[in-house]
Design a protein around this motif. Structure first.
Motif, PDB file in Angstrom:
ATOM      1  N   UNK A  93     -49.861   1.828 -16.327  1.00  0.00           N
ATOM      2  CA  UNK A  93     -50.821   1.890 -14.847  1.00  0.00           C
ATOM      3  C   UNK A  93     -51.925   0.982 -15.238  1.00  0.00           C
ATOM      4  N   UNK A  94     -52.535   0.705 -16.668  1.00  0.00           N
ATOM      5  CA  UNK A  94     -53.588  -0.320 -16.829  1.00  0.00           C
ATOM      6  C   UNK A  94     -53.087  -1.774 -16.553  1.00  0.00           C
ATOM      7  N   UNK A  95     -51.816  -2.068 -17.094  1.00  0.00           N
ATOM      8  CA  UNK A  95     -51.362  -3.351 -17.023  1.00  0.00           C
ATOM      9  C   UNK A  95     -50.843  -3.659 -15.387  1.00  0.00           C
ATOM     10  N   UNK A  96     -50.503  -2.661 -14.626  1.00  0.00           N
ATOM     11  CA  UNK A  96     -49.897  -2.915 -13.654  1.00  0.00           C
ATOM     12  C   UNK A  96     -51.220  -2.934 -12.428  1.00  0.00           C
ATOM     13  N   UNK A  97     -52.256  -2.225 -12.764  1.00  0.00           N
ATOM     14  CA  UNK A  97     -53.477  -2.094 -11.827  1.00  0.00           C
ATOM     15  C   UNK A  97     -53.679  -0.465 -11.365  1.00  0.00           C
ATOM     16  N   UNK A  98     -54.608   0.227 -11.830  1.00  0.00           N
ATOM     17  CA  UNK A  98     -54.876   1.292 -11.024  1.00  0.00           C
ATOM     18  C   UNK A  98     -54.786   1.401  -9.577  1.00  0.00           C
ATOM     19  N   UNK A  99     -55.208   0.319  -9.003  1.00  0.00           N
ATOM     20  CA  UNK A  99     -55.178   0.208  -7.443  1.00  0.00           C
ATOM     21  C   UNK A  99     -53.836   0.342  -7.012  1.00  0.00           C
ATOM     22  N   UNK A 100     -53.017  -0.028  -7.617  1.00  0.00           N
ATOM     23  CA  UNK A 100     -51.472  -0.401  -7.187  1.00  0.00           C
ATOM     24  C   UNK A 100     -50.477   0.798  -7.580  1.00  0.00           C
ATOM     25  N   UNK A 101     -50.846   1.913  -8.184  1.00  0.00           N
ATOM     26  CA  UNK A 101     -50.020   2.786  -8.956  1.00  0.00           C
ATOM     27  C   UNK A 101     -50.606   4.213  -8.917  1.00  0.00           C
ATOM     28  N   UNK A 102     -49.788   5.120  -8.749  1.00  0.00           N
ATOM     29  CA  UNK A 102     -50.241   6.538  -8.708  1.00  0.00           C
ATOM     30  C   UNK A 102     -49.605   7.248  -9.709  1.00  0.00           C
ATOM     31  N   UNK A 103     -50.184   7.772 -10.774  1.00  0.00           N
ATOM     32  CA  UNK A 103     -49.601   8.520 -12.000  1.00  0.00           C
ATOM     33  C   UNK A 103     -49.125   9.948 -11.913  1.00  0.00           C
ATOM     34  N   UNK A 104     -47.934  10.483 -11.841  1.00  0.00           N
ATOM     35  CA  UNK A 104     -47.680  11.845 -11.915  1.00  0.00           C
ATOM     36  C   UNK A 104     -47.094  12.595 -13.093  1.00  0.00           C
ATOM     37  N   UNK A 105     -47.605  13.554 -13.472  1.00  0.00           N
ATOM     38  CA  UNK A 105     -46.842  14.423 -14.649  1.00  0.00           C
ATOM     39  C   UNK A 105     -45.689  14.992 -13.705  1.00  0.00           C
ATOM     40  N   UNK A 106     -44.344  15.039 -14.275  1.00  0.00           N
ATOM     41  CA  UNK A 106     -43.225  15.560 -13.640  1.00  0.00           C
ATOM     42  C   UNK A 106     -43.234  16.982 -13.488  1.00  0.00           C
ATOM     43  N   UNK A 107     -43.903  17.616 -14.642  1.00  0.00           N
ATOM     44  CA  UNK A 107     -44.131  19.183 -14.523  1.00  0.00           C
ATOM     45  C   UNK A 107     -44.898  19.672 -13.448  1.00  0.00           C
ATOM     46  N   UNK A 108     -45.627  18.987 -12.805  1.00  0.00           N
ATOM     47  CA  UNK A 108     -46.483  19.271 -11.481  1.00  0.00           C
ATOM     48  C   UNK A 108     -45.670  18.595 -10.197  1.00  0.00           C
ATOM     49  N   UNK A 109     -44.528  18.144 -10.275  1.00  0.00           N
ATOM     50  CA  UNK A 109     -43.941  17.475  -9.243  1.00  0.00           C
ATOM     51  C   UNK A 109     -42.819  18.145  -8.639  1.00  0.00           C
ATOM     52  N   UNK A 110     -42.465  17.975  -7.365  1.00  0.00           N
ATOM     53  CA  UNK A 110     -41.087  18.330  -6.549  1.00  0.00           C
ATOM     54  C   UNK A 110     -40.428  17.057  -6.281  1.00  0.00           C
ATOM     55  N   UNK A 111     -39.369  17.086  -5.870  1.00  0.00           N
ATOM     56  CA  UNK A 111     -38.419  16.091  -5.311  1.00  0.00           C
ATOM     57  C   UNK A 111     -39.176  15.033  -4.370  1.00  0.00           C
ATOM     58  N   UNK A 112     -39.786  15.937  -3.463  1.00  0.00           N
ATOM     59  CA  UNK A 112     -40.642  15.029  -2.296  1.00  0.00           C
ATOM     60  C   UNK A 112     -41.556  14.181  -2.575  1.00  0.00           C
ATOM     61  N   UNK A 113     -42.282  14.564  -3.949  1.00  0.00           N
ATOM     62  CA  UNK A 113     -43.349  13.485  -4.636  1.00  0.00           C
ATOM     63  C   UNK A 113     -42.642  12.462  -4.821  1.00  0.00           C
ATOM     64  N   UNK A 114     -41.390  12.263  -5.354  1.00  0.00           N
ATOM     65  CA  UNK A 114     -40.554  10.975  -5.697  1.00  0.00           C
ATOM     66  C   UNK A 114     -40.266  10.379  -4.474  1.00  0.00           C
ATOM     67  N   UNK A 115     -39.554  10.968  -3.542  1.00  0.00           N
ATOM     68  CA  UNK A 115     -39.119  10.329  -2.256  1.00  0.00           C
ATOM     69  C   UNK A 115     -40.047   9.651  -1.580  1.00  0.00           C
ATOM     70  N   UNK A 130     -28.990  16.067  -4.893  1.00  0.00           N
ATOM     71  CA  UNK A 130     -29.110  15.989  -3.576  1.00  0.00           C
ATOM     72  C   UNK A 130     -30.331  15.150  -2.956  1.00  0.00           C
ATOM     73  N   UNK A 131     -31.393  14.684  -4.067  1.00  0.00           N
ATOM     74  CA  UNK A 131     -32.267  13.818  -3.272  1.00  0.00           C
ATOM     75  C   UNK A 131     -31.707  12.396  -3.146  1.00  0.00           C
ATOM     76  N   UNK A 132     -32.026  11.982  -1.791  1.00  0.00           N
ATOM     77  CA  UNK A 132     -31.759  10.576  -1.271  1.00  0.00           C
ATOM     78  C   UNK A 132     -32.883   9.651  -1.588  1.00  0.00           C
ATOM     79  N   UNK A 133     -32.556   8.895  -2.537  1.00  0.00           N
ATOM     80  CA  UNK A 133     -33.488   7.660  -2.676  1.00  0.00           C
ATOM     81  C   UNK A 133     -32.775   6.312  -2.497  1.00  0.00           C
ATOM     82  N   UNK A 134     -31.898   6.359  -1.451  1.00  0.00           N
ATOM     83  CA  UNK A 134     -31.189   5.072  -1.066  1.00  0.00           C
ATOM     84  C   UNK A 134     -32.299   4.249  -0.455  1.00  0.00           C
TER      85      UNK A 134
END
Length: 173
Positions: free
Chosen positions: A23-45, A80-84
């Motif tokens: 996140x630091x190397x990419x830039x905090x303004x360009x990235x949102x960091x998530x812990x998978x334990x707190x996520x649902x598939x829709x968060x990725x999609x 079943x998640x569609x990330x096409x």
């Protein structure tokens, strides 16, 4: 460029440290960091450009019930998640000394799940500079993502991350 979603697990420890470094190397303004334990598939999609980070557990846990692992809980949510049309870059942590024949295997397992979603995997890395016996993450003469060994090669992590960021960012444009 739209925001990049970075999903990692487990919380705490080396995977989280590498996620924060990315996140630091990419830039905090360009990235949102998530812990998978707190996520649902829709968060990725919701993202077009995605980074996922995972660690490979040692053999002592492979024969036991490992249902409490953050990714073990999240993997079924990918079914079943569609990330096409979306791009996914992977990083994986492993131990190339004690588990040389299983080096970053979980990154390979994650790649298999991501391929089933229809997403394109980007950021493959050559094995140049790596020592290992075997890996489910090594295919067609490249790793499916960025392999890191925080146990024995943590001094190489920052440079490897910097080089990988230069590799994946053009893919995310």
């Amino acid at each position: 460029m739209s925001k990049i979603g970075l999903f990692y697990g487990p919380e705490g420890g080396n995977v989280e440290r590498v996620a924060k470094l990315l996140a630091e190397k990419i830039g905090f303004d360009r990235i949102v960091v998530h812990k998978v334990k707190d996520c649902e598939a829709e968060d990725v999609a919701q993202y077009s450009n995605i980074i996922m980070g995972i660690s490979t557990l040692g053999k002592h846990t492979w024969s036991s019930d490992n249902s409490g692992n953050d990714w073990d809980i999240f993997f079924p949510k990918l079914n079943g998640l569609n990330l096409k049309g979306k791009k996914v870059a992977l990083f994986g942590l492993g131990d190339h000394i004690a588990y040389a024949d299983f080096f970053v295997d979980s990154m390979g397992d994650l790649a298999d799940s991501i391929i089933l979603t229809g997403a394109e995997i980007v950021g493959q890395v050559s094995d140049e500079g790596y020592e290992f016996g075997d890996s489910r993450a090594f295919r067609e003469d490249k790793f499916v993502g960025l392999p890191l060994d925080e146990d024995f090669e943590d001094d190489l992590t920052e440079e490897r991350v910097e080089n990988w960021v230069k590799l994946i960012l053009p893919e995310f444009e």
